[in-house]
Design a protein around this motif. Sequence first.
Motif, PDB file in Angstrom:
ATOM      1  N   LEU A  19      64.258  19.279   4.978  1.00 13.05           N
ATOM      2  CA  LEU A  19      64.635  20.029   3.783  1.00 13.05           C
ATOM      3  C   LEU A  19      63.789  21.288   3.723  1.00 13.05           C
ATOM      4  CD1 LEU A  19      65.775  20.594   0.941  1.00 13.05           C
ATOM      5  CD2 LEU A  19      64.127  18.923   0.047  1.00 13.05           C
ATOM      6  N   VAL A  20      64.440  22.448   3.702  1.00  9.26           N
ATOM      7  CA  VAL A  20      63.743  23.721   3.600  1.00  9.26           C
ATOM      8  C   VAL A  20      64.023  24.312   2.224  1.00  9.26           C
ATOM      9  CG1 VAL A  20      63.440  26.040   4.555  1.00  9.26           C
ATOM     10  CG2 VAL A  20      63.984  24.116   6.079  1.00  9.26           C
ATOM     11  N   VAL A  21      63.011  24.358   1.384  1.00  7.32           N
ATOM     12  CA  VAL A  21      63.132  24.938   0.053  1.00  7.32           C
ATOM     13  C   VAL A  21      62.666  26.393   0.131  1.00  7.32           C
ATOM     14  CG1 VAL A  21      62.396  24.798  -2.352  1.00  7.32           C
ATOM     15  CG2 VAL A  21      62.734  22.703  -1.029  1.00  7.32           C
ATOM     16  N   GLY A  22      63.484  27.287  -0.373  1.00  7.44           N
ATOM     17  CA  GLY A  22      63.221  28.715  -0.208  1.00  7.44           C
ATOM     18  C   GLY A  22      63.938  29.236   1.024  1.00  7.44           C
ATOM     19  N   ALA A  23      65.108  28.663   1.292  1.00  8.97           N
ATOM     20  CA  ALA A  23      65.822  28.927   2.541  1.00  8.97           C
ATOM     21  C   ALA A  23      66.471  30.297   2.613  1.00  8.97           C
ATOM     22  CB  ALA A  23      66.890  27.848   2.756  1.00  8.97           C
ATOM     23  N   THR A  24      66.537  31.027   1.503  1.00  7.60           N
ATOM     24  CA  THR A  24      67.208  32.329   1.527  1.00  7.60           C
ATOM     25  C   THR A  24      66.260  33.501   1.743  1.00  7.60           C
ATOM     26  OG1 THR A  24      67.106  32.524  -0.893  1.00  7.60           O
ATOM     27  CG2 THR A  24      69.072  31.491   0.038  1.00  7.60           C
ATOM     28  N   SER A  25      64.950  33.236   1.789  1.00  8.50           N
ATOM     29  CA  SER A  25      63.991  34.304   2.071  1.00  8.50           C
ATOM     30  C   SER A  25      64.006  34.622   3.560  1.00  8.50           C
ATOM     31  CB  SER A  25      62.579  33.884   1.647  1.00  8.50           C
ATOM     32  OG  SER A  25      62.102  32.848   2.493  1.00  8.50           O
ATOM     33  N   THR A  26      63.323  35.699   3.945  1.00 12.19           N
ATOM     34  CA  THR A  26      63.270  36.079   5.355  1.00 12.19           C
ATOM     35  C   THR A  26      62.711  34.951   6.221  1.00 12.19           C
ATOM     36  OG1 THR A  26      62.974  38.400   4.770  1.00 12.19           O
ATOM     37  CG2 THR A  26      62.349  37.762   6.988  1.00 12.19           C
ATOM     38  N   LEU A  27      61.583  34.391   5.805  1.00  7.52           N
ATOM     39  CA  LEU A  27      60.987  33.296   6.569  1.00  7.52           C
ATOM     40  C   LEU A  27      61.838  32.034   6.461  1.00  7.52           C
ATOM     41  CD1 LEU A  27      57.135  33.548   5.934  1.00  7.52           C
ATOM     42  CD2 LEU A  27      58.417  34.217   7.958  1.00  7.52           C
ATOM     43  N   GLY A  28      62.386  31.787   5.277  1.00  4.90           N
ATOM     44  CA  GLY A  28      63.211  30.601   5.087  1.00  4.90           C
ATOM     45  C   GLY A  28      64.404  30.568   6.024  1.00  4.90           C
ATOM     46  N   LYS A  29      65.082  31.699   6.164  1.00  2.98           N
ATOM     47  CA  LYS A  29      66.245  31.780   7.064  1.00  2.98           C
ATOM     48  C   LYS A  29      65.835  31.511   8.507  1.00  2.98           C
ATOM     49  CE  LYS A  29      68.755  35.168   4.266  1.00  2.98           C
ATOM     50  NZ  LYS A  29      69.202  36.584   4.181  1.00  2.98           N
ATOM     51  N   ALA A  30      64.696  32.070   8.910  1.00  5.62           N
ATOM     52  CA  ALA A  30      64.233  31.871  10.289  1.00  5.62           C
ATOM     53  C   ALA A  30      63.881  30.416  10.547  1.00  5.62           C
ATOM     54  CB  ALA A  30      63.023  32.764  10.560  1.00  5.62           C
ATOM     55  N   ILE A  31      63.282  29.753   9.554  1.00  3.17           N
ATOM     56  CA  ILE A  31      62.898  28.351   9.702  1.00  3.17           C
ATOM     57  C   ILE A  31      64.134  27.457   9.780  1.00  3.17           C
ATOM     58  CG2 ILE A  31      61.783  26.419   8.515  1.00  3.17           C
ATOM     59  CD1 ILE A  31      59.725  28.543   7.474  1.00  3.17           C
TER      60      ILE A  31
ATOM     61  N   ARG B 149      67.081  28.317  10.831  1.00  9.52           N
ATOM     62  CA  ARG B 149      67.708  28.556  12.125  1.00  9.52           C
ATOM     63  C   ARG B 149      66.967  27.828  13.247  1.00  9.52           C
ATOM     64  NH1 ARG B 149      71.279  32.399  14.162  1.00  9.52           N
ATOM     65  NH2 ARG B 149      72.197  32.079  12.105  1.00  9.52           N
ATOM     66  N   ARG B 150      65.654  27.898  13.238  1.00  5.71           N
ATOM     67  CA  ARG B 150      64.857  27.270  14.294  1.00  5.71           C
ATOM     68  C   ARG B 150      65.014  25.750  14.280  1.00  5.71           C
ATOM     69  NH1 ARG B 150      62.692  27.962  19.293  1.00  5.71           N
ATOM     70  NH2 ARG B 150      61.133  26.349  19.614  1.00  5.71           N
TER      71      ARG B 150
ATOM     72  N   LYS C  35      75.677  30.896   2.178  1.00  5.00           N
ATOM     73  CA  LYS C  35      75.842  31.788   3.334  1.00  5.00           C
ATOM     74  C   LYS C  35      74.887  31.409   4.460  1.00  5.00           C
ATOM     75  CE  LYS C  35      76.351  36.639   4.638  1.00  5.00           C
ATOM     76  NZ  LYS C  35      75.789  36.434   5.965  1.00  5.00           N
ATOM     77  N   VAL C  36      73.659  31.014   4.106  1.00  2.00           N
ATOM     78  CA  VAL C  36      72.705  30.575   5.126  1.00  2.00           C
ATOM     79  C   VAL C  36      73.283  29.384   5.895  1.00  2.00           C
ATOM     80  CG1 VAL C  36      70.441  29.511   5.507  1.00  2.00           C
ATOM     81  CG2 VAL C  36      70.661  31.421   3.908  1.00  2.00           C
ATOM     82  N   ALA C  37      73.856  28.443   5.159  1.00  5.52           N
ATOM     83  CA  ALA C  37      74.435  27.271   5.808  1.00  5.52           C
ATOM     84  C   ALA C  37      75.615  27.652   6.690  1.00  5.52           C
ATOM     85  CB  ALA C  37      74.871  26.257   4.750  1.00  5.52           C
TER      86      ALA C  37
ATOM     87  N   GLY D 252      76.708  26.399  15.540  1.00  2.00           N
ATOM     88  CA  GLY D 252      76.513  25.001  15.910  1.00  2.00           C
ATOM     89  C   GLY D 252      75.427  24.248  15.178  1.00  2.00           C
ATOM     90  N   GLY D 253      74.806  24.866  14.173  1.00  2.00           N
ATOM     91  CA  GLY D 253      73.740  24.201  13.433  1.00  2.00           C
ATOM     92  C   GLY D 253      74.276  23.235  12.390  1.00  2.00           C
ATOM     93  N   ASP D 254      73.607  22.100  12.229  1.00  2.00           N
ATOM     94  CA  ASP D 254      73.984  21.105  11.222  1.00  2.00           C
ATOM     95  C   ASP D 254      73.192  21.407   9.954  1.00  2.00           C
ATOM     96  OD1 ASP D 254      74.630  18.931   9.678  1.00  2.00           O
ATOM     97  OD2 ASP D 254      74.191  17.426  11.219  1.00  2.00           O
ATOM     98  N   VAL D 255      73.724  22.310   9.131  1.00  2.00           N
ATOM     99  CA  VAL D 255      73.018  22.786   7.938  1.00  2.00           C
ATOM    100  C   VAL D 255      73.892  22.586   6.707  1.00  2.00           C
ATOM    101  CG1 VAL D 255      71.906  24.755   6.813  1.00  2.00           C
ATOM    102  CG2 VAL D 255      71.765  24.495   9.305  1.00  2.00           C
ATOM    103  N   THR D 256      73.304  21.981   5.671  1.00  2.00           N
ATOM    104  CA  THR D 256      73.994  21.741   4.404  1.00  2.00           C
ATOM    105  C   THR D 256      73.270  22.489   3.298  1.00  2.00           C
ATOM    106  OG1 THR D 256      74.615  19.525   5.157  1.00  2.00           O
ATOM    107  CG2 THR D 256      74.826  19.984   2.807  1.00  2.00           C
ATOM    108  N   ALA D 257      74.019  23.159   2.438  1.00  2.00           N
ATOM    109  CA  ALA D 257      73.435  23.960   1.366  1.00  2.00           C
ATOM    110  C   ALA D 257      73.261  23.140   0.089  1.00  2.00           C
ATOM    111  CB  ALA D 257      74.315  25.178   1.087  1.00  2.00           C
ATOM    112  N   PHE D 258      72.138  23.389  -0.583  1.00  2.00           N
ATOM    113  CA  PHE D 258      71.865  22.787  -1.883  1.00  2.00           C
ATOM    114  C   PHE D 258      71.293  23.873  -2.783  1.00  2.00           C
ATOM    115  CE2 PHE D 258      71.611  19.380   1.163  1.00  2.00           C
ATOM    116  CZ  PHE D 258      72.165  18.272   0.534  1.00  2.00           C
TER     117      PHE D 258
END
Length: 253
Positions: A5-17, A19-20, A40-42, A49-55
């Motif tokens: 779970l990445v909280v703060g996923a829309t910041s510059t660092l959050g998006k990079a984390i 993705r990684r 949008k991040v999700a 191909g990333g398994d990402v779910t938005a909350f």
Amino acid sequence: MTCALVVGATSTLGKAIVRRLAFAGFKVAAAGDCPNSVGKVAEDNKKVGGDVTAFSLNVSNPEHRKELIQKVAEKLGGLDTLVIVPPQNEIVGEIVETSDTDFDKLFADMLTVPFRLSQAALPQLAKSENGSIIYITSCMGYTPSIDMGLYSVASNSVLSLTKAVAQSAAKKGVRVNSVVSGMVEGDGSGAVWDQTNGEEARQIKQHLEAMIPLGRLGRPADVASYVEFLASTRSRYITGENGIVGGGVSYRL
């Protein structure tokens, strides 16, 4: 599959984390306060191909934090790693001139909310075979800056939070570490220098790069790579550590 779970996923660092971790094979829950932005991040990660779910949530609301942890565990089948990325800092100036509003906001963003999120997540993380919490903070916590005095103090508080929570969480089998970013492009830690453009920005960047042994500013991907390591089983005997990603600049012995 491991869930992060990445909280703060829309910041510059959050998006990079996000993705990684997604590229590394994690199921990622990307959380942020704006449904459209985190959605949008999700979607951007799903396209590659990333398994990402938005909350989406109001991270300052205790009930929202509790519900987030429950929903992530239910939808993704558990929770192994919690990564907390604070909002990009916009508070600059000398600390003695700090307003009450700025003081309360910055400490809420960097200390109170991360701590309360950790408390809420610990019961789920304790069920994991490799439960971990990862805080993101800044090298300013080691080396205060005159124009970012309050940010320096708040960043330093995360260093102590990491060690204190690690002591208690270890009893539940959960590791706690922080990633301490040096001069990273676009993360907000640069205050004035990363908000300029044109010739002035070029000159400032050249000056800063001359101070860094590796010869360049950090990139969000550099921080994200360290986060991925700390979330993996390769770091299962590491806890209570504040790991610097600083290009060789000496922030501590």
